[in-house]
Design a protein around this motif. Structure first.
Motif, mmCIF file in Angstrom:
data_model
loop_
_atom_site.group_PDB
_atom_site.id
_atom_site.type_symbol
_atom_site.label_atom_id
_atom_site.label_comp_id
_atom_site.label_asym_id
_atom_site.label_seq_id
_atom_site.Cartn_x
_atom_site.Cartn_y
_atom_site.Cartn_z
ATOM 1 N N PHE A 162 30.437 9.649 13.067
ATOM 2 C CA PHE A 162 31.801 9.484 13.643
ATOM 3 C C PHE A 162 31.877 7.610 14.056
ATOM 4 O O PHE A 162 32.866 7.184 14.096
ATOM 5 N N ALA B 279 27.900 22.545 8.848
ATOM 6 C CA ALA B 279 28.283 21.890 10.174
ATOM 7 C C ALA B 279 27.020 21.981 11.110
ATOM 8 O O ALA B 279 26.698 20.859 11.553
ATOM 9 N N ALA C 252 25.635 13.703 13.621
ATOM 10 C CA ALA C 252 27.248 13.639 13.890
ATOM 11 C C ALA C 252 27.969 12.219 14.714
ATOM 12 O O ALA C 252 28.907 11.801 14.195
ATOM 13 N N PRO D 78 40.954 21.694 5.301
ATOM 14 C CA PRO D 78 39.507 21.990 5.540
ATOM 15 C C PRO D 78 38.504 21.561 4.445
ATOM 16 O O PRO D 78 38.966 21.728 3.286
ATOM 17 N N ALA E 40 36.193 16.325 9.891
ATOM 18 C CA ALA E 40 36.394 15.943 11.000
ATOM 19 C C ALA E 40 36.695 14.590 11.491
ATOM 20 O O ALA E 40 37.610 14.190 12.208
ATOM 21 N N THR E 41 36.059 13.736 10.775
ATOM 22 C CA THR E 41 36.444 12.190 11.046
ATOM 23 C C THR E 41 37.736 11.710 10.501
ATOM 24 O O THR E 41 38.311 11.311 11.206
ATOM 25 N N ALA F 107 32.157 19.568 6.688
ATOM 26 C CA ALA F 107 32.854 19.563 8.192
ATOM 27 C C ALA F 107 33.098 18.328 8.728
ATOM 28 O O ALA F 107 34.005 17.832 9.451
ATOM 29 N N LEU F 108 31.732 17.524 8.973
ATOM 30 C CA LEU F 108 31.983 16.423 10.002
ATOM 31 C C LEU F 108 32.778 15.205 9.370
ATOM 32 O O LEU F 108 33.437 14.561 9.942
ATOM 33 N N HIS G 41 40.446 14.075 10.116
ATOM 34 C CA HIS G 41 41.432 14.602 10.993
ATOM 35 C C HIS G 41 41.689 13.897 12.249
ATOM 36 O O HIS G 41 42.911 13.472 12.675
ATOM 37 N N ALA G 42 40.447 13.181 12.746
ATOM 38 C CA ALA G 42 40.559 12.408 13.955
ATOM 39 C C ALA G 42 41.572 11.047 13.563
ATOM 40 O O ALA G 42 42.121 10.506 14.299
#
Length: 272
Positions: free
Chosen positions: A101, A89, A97, A138, A147-148, A143-144, A150-151
């Motif tokens: 996104f 990350a 990042a 996870p 994260a997208t 990670a990025l 999960h968003a």
């Protein structure tokens, strides 16, 4: 006279998007596929391809207006366009990042914002967001990307509640490893650190092996078509047996056991 339904599929130049576009056309949809460079995309029978950059407000507005002008309606939007990322990350700058996104999350939001007014006018329609099991769990050294996803999961579930009364549903399709160019096209970190080099390389080998032995894109396409056409839509739709297994494990396995398994599968040392 029966009205032929219309679908837009983003990221349809290959992989999951091309398979989904082909499957929807076979189901009787008029399909508009999109790609950043449609001229270079492999032709898909029954699918018209147009240029689209989901990171551009102007491009999104132009394409959606064009589809409405030509066909008079939109029944299904499949948000499949996205990019992967690889690396620890902290190896990615804020700018990198933000770019990831902008495509994976804000690109989806742009498309939905452009299409929703038409769906509400019709009083019907479905938005299908291609997520991932990494929206549920996870992913060390991704990670990025995780994260997208999960968003996207939280955004989709919240939006689905907002638009149901207007005849619109927002649904998620969650693949696991799929045989596409995902790993080869993943964004490399723009500020790599030597201390992560071995772990990063190992993670990429694991991902490459998973992709090589993963589900065919047609497995995910079948889940997308089912979500688009079923009379009893479900918010979350794991694509394929491996995705269904991960979804069940995430929901029912104790957190400590799940954490241990994540580290084992990613060949990480025991947690301290």
């Amino acid at each position: 006279m029966r009205v032929q339904p219309v679908a837009i599929v983003t990221g349809a130049a290959g992989g999951i998007g091309a398979a989904a576009a082909t499957a929807l056309a076979a189901k009787g949809f008029v399909v508009v596929g999109t790609s950043r460079n449609a001229a270079r995309a492999t032709p898909v029978p029954g699918v018209s391809m147009v240029d689209l950059d989901v990171a551009s407000d102007e491009s999104v507005a132009r394409v959606v207006a064009g589809v409405i002008a030509e066909h008079g309606r939109i029944d299904v939007l499949v948000n499949n366009a996205g990019i992967g990322s690889a690396g620890a990350a902290e190896e990615s700058s804020i700018e990198q990042a933000q770019h990831i996104f902008d495509v994976n999350v804000f690109g989806t939001i742009r498309m939905i914002n452009a299409v929703l007014p038409q769906l509400r006018r019709q009083g019907s329609g479905r938005v299908i967001n291609v997520s991932s099991v990494l929206g549920l769990m996870p992913a060390p050294f991704m990670a990025l990307y995780a994260a997208t996803k999960h968003a996207l999961e939280g955004y989709s579930e919240s939006l689905d509640h907002e638009v149901r009364e207007h005849g619109v549903r927002v649904l998620l399709v969650e693949p696991f490893y799929t045989r596409t160019a995902f790993e080869a096209n993943a964004v490399n970190p723009d500020r790599p650190l030597a201390l992560y080099e071995d772990r990063r390389a190992a993670a990429r080998r694991i991902t490459a092996s998973g992709v090589e032995n993963g589900d065919a894109p047609t497995v995910v396409a079948a889940a997308i078509v089912a979500a688009a056409t079923t009379n009893r839509p479900r918010l979350r739709n794991p694509a394929g047996p491996s995705a269904r297994q991960v979804s069940l494990l995430r929901r029912y396995v104790p957190a400590a056991a799940f954490d241990h398994q994540v580290r084992k599968l990613n060949r990480l040392p025991a947690a301290r």
